[in-house]
Motif scaffolding. Structure first.
Motif, PDB file in Angstrom:
ATOM      1  N   THR A 275       0.856  -1.191   0.000  1.00 43.69           N
ATOM      2  CA  THR A 275       0.000   0.000   0.000  1.00 43.69           C
ATOM      3  C   THR A 275       0.889   1.237   0.000  1.00 43.69           C
ATOM      4  N   GLU A 276       0.235   2.370  -0.308  1.00 44.88           N
ATOM      5  CA  GLU A 276       0.960   3.633  -0.302  1.00 44.88           C
ATOM      6  C   GLU A 276       0.040   4.749   0.169  1.00 44.88           C
ATOM      7  N   ASP A 277       0.621   5.791   0.740  1.00 43.02           N
ATOM      8  CA  ASP A 277      -0.085   7.004   1.124  1.00 43.02           C
ATOM      9  C   ASP A 277       0.692   8.196   0.579  1.00 43.02           C
ATOM     10  N   ASP A 278       0.402   9.365   1.098  1.00 42.68           N
ATOM     11  CA  ASP A 278       1.058  10.556   0.571  1.00 42.68           C
ATOM     12  C   ASP A 278       2.557  10.575   0.855  1.00 42.68           C
ATOM     13  N   GLN A 279       2.974   9.912   1.932  1.00 36.48           N
ATOM     14  CA  GLN A 279       4.367  10.015   2.364  1.00 36.48           C
ATOM     15  C   GLN A 279       5.179   8.741   2.131  1.00 36.48           C
ATOM     16  N   ASN A 280       4.562   7.557   2.297  1.00 39.55           N
ATOM     17  CA  ASN A 280       5.312   6.307   2.334  1.00 39.55           C
ATOM     18  C   ASN A 280       4.685   5.257   1.421  1.00 39.55           C
ATOM     19  N   VAL A 281       5.513   4.254   1.115  1.00 36.21           N
ATOM     20  CA  VAL A 281       5.057   3.005   0.504  1.00 36.21           C
ATOM     21  C   VAL A 281       5.269   1.912   1.542  1.00 36.21           C
ATOM     22  N   ASN A 282       4.216   1.186   1.899  1.00 34.80           N
ATOM     23  CA  ASN A 282       4.256   0.211   2.992  1.00 34.80           C
ATOM     24  C   ASN A 282       4.067  -1.194   2.441  1.00 34.80           C
ATOM     25  N   LEU A 283       4.919  -2.111   2.929  1.00 38.02           N
ATOM     26  CA  LEU A 283       4.827  -3.522   2.541  1.00 38.02           C
ATOM     27  C   LEU A 283       4.684  -4.363   3.799  1.00 38.02           C
ATOM     28  N   ASP A 284       3.626  -5.172   3.840  1.00 37.64           N
ATOM     29  CA  ASP A 284       3.365  -6.080   4.967  1.00 37.64           C
ATOM     30  C   ASP A 284       3.438  -7.504   4.445  1.00 37.64           C
ATOM     31  N   VAL A 285       4.461  -8.249   4.880  1.00 38.46           N
ATOM     32  CA  VAL A 285       4.675  -9.634   4.439  1.00 38.46           C
ATOM     33  C   VAL A 285       4.245 -10.568   5.555  1.00 38.46           C
ATOM     34  N   SER A 286       3.398 -11.542   5.222  1.00 39.19           N
ATOM     35  CA  SER A 286       2.866 -12.477   6.231  1.00 39.19           C
ATOM     36  C   SER A 286       3.890 -13.575   6.504  1.00 39.19           C
ATOM     37  N   VAL A 287       4.931 -13.208   7.210  1.00 36.86           N
ATOM     38  CA  VAL A 287       5.964 -14.178   7.576  1.00 36.86           C
ATOM     39  C   VAL A 287       5.434 -15.052   8.709  1.00 36.86           C
ATOM     40  N   PHE A 288       5.882 -16.302   8.727  1.00 33.11           N
ATOM     41  CA  PHE A 288       5.457 -17.207   9.799  1.00 33.11           C
ATOM     42  C   PHE A 288       5.882 -16.655  11.156  1.00 33.11           C
ATOM     43  N   LYS A 289       5.022 -16.786  12.118  1.00 35.49           N
ATOM     44  CA  LYS A 289       5.247 -16.161  13.413  1.00 35.49           C
ATOM     45  C   LYS A 289       6.497 -16.681  14.084  1.00 35.49           C
ATOM     46  N   HIS A 290       6.748 -17.980  13.995  1.00 31.91           N
ATOM     47  CA  HIS A 290       7.857 -18.594  14.728  1.00 31.91           C
ATOM     48  C   HIS A 290       9.111 -18.743  13.854  1.00 31.91           C
ATOM     49  N   MET A 291       9.136 -18.135  12.675  1.00 33.27           N
ATOM     50  CA  MET A 291      10.337 -18.194  11.837  1.00 33.27           C
ATOM     51  C   MET A 291      11.412 -17.289  12.427  1.00 33.27           C
ATOM     52  N   ASP A 292      12.623 -17.828  12.530  1.00 37.04           N
ATOM     53  CA  ASP A 292      13.717 -17.047  13.085  1.00 37.04           C
ATOM     54  C   ASP A 292      14.060 -15.888  12.145  1.00 37.04           C
ATOM     55  N   THR A 293      14.357 -14.742  12.738  1.00 37.77           N
ATOM     56  CA  THR A 293      14.659 -13.558  11.943  1.00 37.77           C
ATOM     57  C   THR A 293      15.938 -13.728  11.132  1.00 37.77           C
ATOM     58  N   SER A 294      16.839 -14.605  11.568  1.00 37.74           N
ATOM     59  CA  SER A 294      18.073 -14.831  10.808  1.00 37.74           C
ATOM     60  C   SER A 294      17.804 -15.448   9.446  1.00 37.74           C
TER      61      SER A 294
ATOM     62  N   VAL B 167       3.604  -9.630  17.675  1.00 38.45           N
ATOM     63  CA  VAL B 167       2.315 -10.305  17.874  1.00 38.45           C
ATOM     64  C   VAL B 167       2.045 -11.306  16.763  1.00 38.45           C
ATOM     65  N   THR B 168       2.106 -10.838  15.517  1.00 35.98           N
ATOM     66  CA  THR B 168       1.791 -11.707  14.381  1.00 35.98           C
ATOM     67  C   THR B 168       3.026 -12.268  13.694  1.00 35.98           C
ATOM     68  N   GLY B 169       4.185 -11.649  13.922  1.00 35.23           N
ATOM     69  CA  GLY B 169       5.397 -12.090  13.252  1.00 35.23           C
ATOM     70  C   GLY B 169       5.558 -11.529  11.855  1.00 35.23           C
ATOM     71  N   HIS B 170       4.619 -10.714  11.386  1.00 35.89           N
ATOM     72  CA  HIS B 170       4.711 -10.145  10.043  1.00 35.89           C
ATOM     73  C   HIS B 170       5.895  -9.195   9.941  1.00 35.89           C
ATOM     74  N   LEU B 171       6.416  -9.088   8.727  1.00 41.07           N
ATOM     75  CA  LEU B 171       7.496  -8.161   8.438  1.00 41.07           C
ATOM     76  C   LEU B 171       6.895  -6.923   7.789  1.00 41.07           C
ATOM     77  N   VAL B 172       7.077  -5.771   8.422  1.00 44.05           N
ATOM     78  CA  VAL B 172       6.515  -4.511   7.942  1.00 44.05           C
ATOM     79  C   VAL B 172       7.672  -3.619   7.497  1.00 44.05           C
ATOM     80  N   ILE B 173       7.644  -3.215   6.239  1.00 42.53           N
ATOM     81  CA  ILE B 173       8.696  -2.369   5.660  1.00 42.53           C
ATOM     82  C   ILE B 173       8.076  -1.033   5.286  1.00 42.53           C
TER      83      ILE B 173
END
Length: 471
Positions: A310-329, A369-375
């Motif tokens: 999604t996008e707004d006037d200032q930013n472009v936002n990406l929400d990826v439904s990553v598995f909650k218990h997946m290690d960040t590494s 909470v959900t483990g999603h990756l928000v950029i």
């Protein structure tokens, strides 16, 4: 050509925690090794060495192994016993099913004081007349030969007969060496003969007969007489024959028992295995392209995860439904001016952005909470809008609400509109008096107040300041 490498030795020394300098035992069997080397430099403490089922043609580079007690070289291409004089601790030597025809080479083991056991079964020299007696008489310290214990009476008889049988041994050995020289010469001429005929056929001496070997693994159990061996003959394989028929013809041809034929069999089996592996190998998928020829990024979702861009006037936002218990590494994020790439367990999610973003100011966060990756990616050219006053905002809100009411209005029905400025009902704003108002005494009726006039002082009243006023 397969050579002994340091990685090969380390992989085979897991029992010694991958340490090869202190290694005492190693097994390098069935590795198709074609030369014995480097072990005397890397493994000076070696005591037991397994090298069976290889293609080693010569015993070499083991003289420095002073602690070596047992070496197994069965099923190789060795033709002579040599270069073992420095192995002063050697007790057992296994040369089963090799090509040792120079029987007098056993004299190189004569000065090994600790030598006790020797295996020469399956070698051409084992077919010599008086072979056993000659070996026993030559090696006085030997106790076992080809798995049979040497008795004292047998040793005494062999020593007494040695001057008489030595001539027979030398005569048989010279006959074999002449035969071996002729086999080498014929083997060197066979490739040229095949080229002259214009095909890839080989001479029977080189093709490797399978009638005198076991189950196609390069092991020979019988020998072909010299007079039974066809000379100057080629295997003519018709081009019309199928691959299976050519393979059958290859295995049916007779050949002599030589190191060259064994190598030919090994190469043929290797070629068949490569063809079979290539036939059974799964079809390789074409390499995925992430960019067009003009540099435009493609949208790719290899991990097949849900996402929201999604996008707004200032930013472009990406929400990826990553598995909650997946290690960040296991996650990797790469933001570029025109695309964003997220790698999940080696699989790539790449999306083209609607407009150019700032790479330096972009942020990537993981939801707890959900483990999603928000950029969050700020735009290079954000949309600037003027701020509205509070009155304009309220007016706009009322206008929108009125429009929504009209859209919901059913034909034939009317709604009562009330003027908010016209008051209907009592004014309750002045019910509560301010704290600064004077307190008035209550009358007898509850909830009603009355005003009391202040009485004038009498004529003789004297105001004494020490007397407190009445409440």
């Amino acid at each position: 050509m397969v050579r002994i490498t340091e990685d090969m030795v380390r992989k085979r020394s897991e029992h010694n925690e991958m340490q090869i300098s202190t290694l005492e035992e190693i097994s390098l069997h069935q590795q198709d090794i074609e030369r014995l080397e480097y072990l005397d430099k890397w493994c000076r403490d070696l005591k037991i060495l397994y090298l069976q089922s290889n293609l080693i043609p010569k015993i070499e580079n083991v003289a420095r192994l002073k602690k070596l007690e047992y070496i197994n070289l069965a099923l190789n291409n060795i033709e002579k016993i040599e270069n073992l004089e420095g192995c002063e601790s050697l007790k057992k030597l296994d040369l089963t099913v090799n090509f040792v025809g120079e029987l007098t080479s056993v004299q190189s083991l004569k000065n090994l004081y600790n030598f006790r056991e020797l295996f020469l079964t399956g070698n051409p020299c084992a077919d010599f007349e008086h072979y056993r007696e000659y070996v026993i008489a030559t090696l006085p310290q030997l106790q076992w030969l080809d798995g049979r214990e040497i008795e004292k009476s047998e040793r005494i008889q062999a020593v007494q007969d040695l001057p008489f049988i030595q001539g027979f041994i030398l005569e048989q050995q010279n006959r074999y060496l002449k035969k071996r020289a002729r086999e080498k010469y014929e083997a060197s001429k066979q490739p040229q003969a095949g080229e002259e005929n214009g095909d890839n056929s080989t001479n029977p001496d080189e093709s490797g007969n399978k009638e005198n070997c076991g189950k196609g693994d390069g092991r020979w159990y019988t020998h072909i007489n010299e007079e039974d061996q066809p000379k100057d003959s080629l295997i003519e394989l018709s081009k019309d024959k199928t691959h299976e028929e050519k393979v059958d013809d290859f295995w049916q041809q007779k050949t002599s028992y030589t190191p060259e034929s064994r190598i030919e069999v090994h190469n043929h089996l290797k070629e068949l295995k490569e063809k079979e592996d290539k036939k059974n190998a799964p079809d390789q998928k074409p390499q995925r392209k992430y960019f067009a020829d003009d540099g435009r990024p493609f949208n790719v979702n290899e991990p097949k995860v849900d996402f929201s861009l999604t996008e707004d006037d200032q930013n472009v936002n990406l929400d990826v439904s990553v598995f909650k218990h997946m290690d960040t590494s296991m996650l990797d994020c790469d933001v570029q001016p025109l695309y964003v790439r997220v790698t999940l367990k080696g699989k790539i999610l790449q999306l083209a952005l609607p407009e150019e973003v700032s790479v330096v100011n972009s942020k990537a966060q993981r939801s707890q909470v959900t483990g999603h990756l928000v950029i969050t990616m700020p735009k290079i050219k954000p949309v600037l809008r003027p701020k509205q006053s509070q009155t304009e905002t309220k007016t706009a809100t009322k206008t929108v609400q009125s429009a929504e009411k009209k859209e919901r209005q059913v034909p034939g029905q009317s709604y009562l509109e009330v003027d908010e400025n016209a008051r209907s009902g009592p004014d309750i704003a002045g019910i509560v008096h301010s704290q600064t108002a004077s307190k008035a005494p209550f009358s007898g009726h509850a909830g009603r107040r009355r005003e009391v006039e202040e009485r004038q002082n009498s004529e003789g009243f004297v105001d004494d300041p020490d007397v407190p006023p009445l409440e």
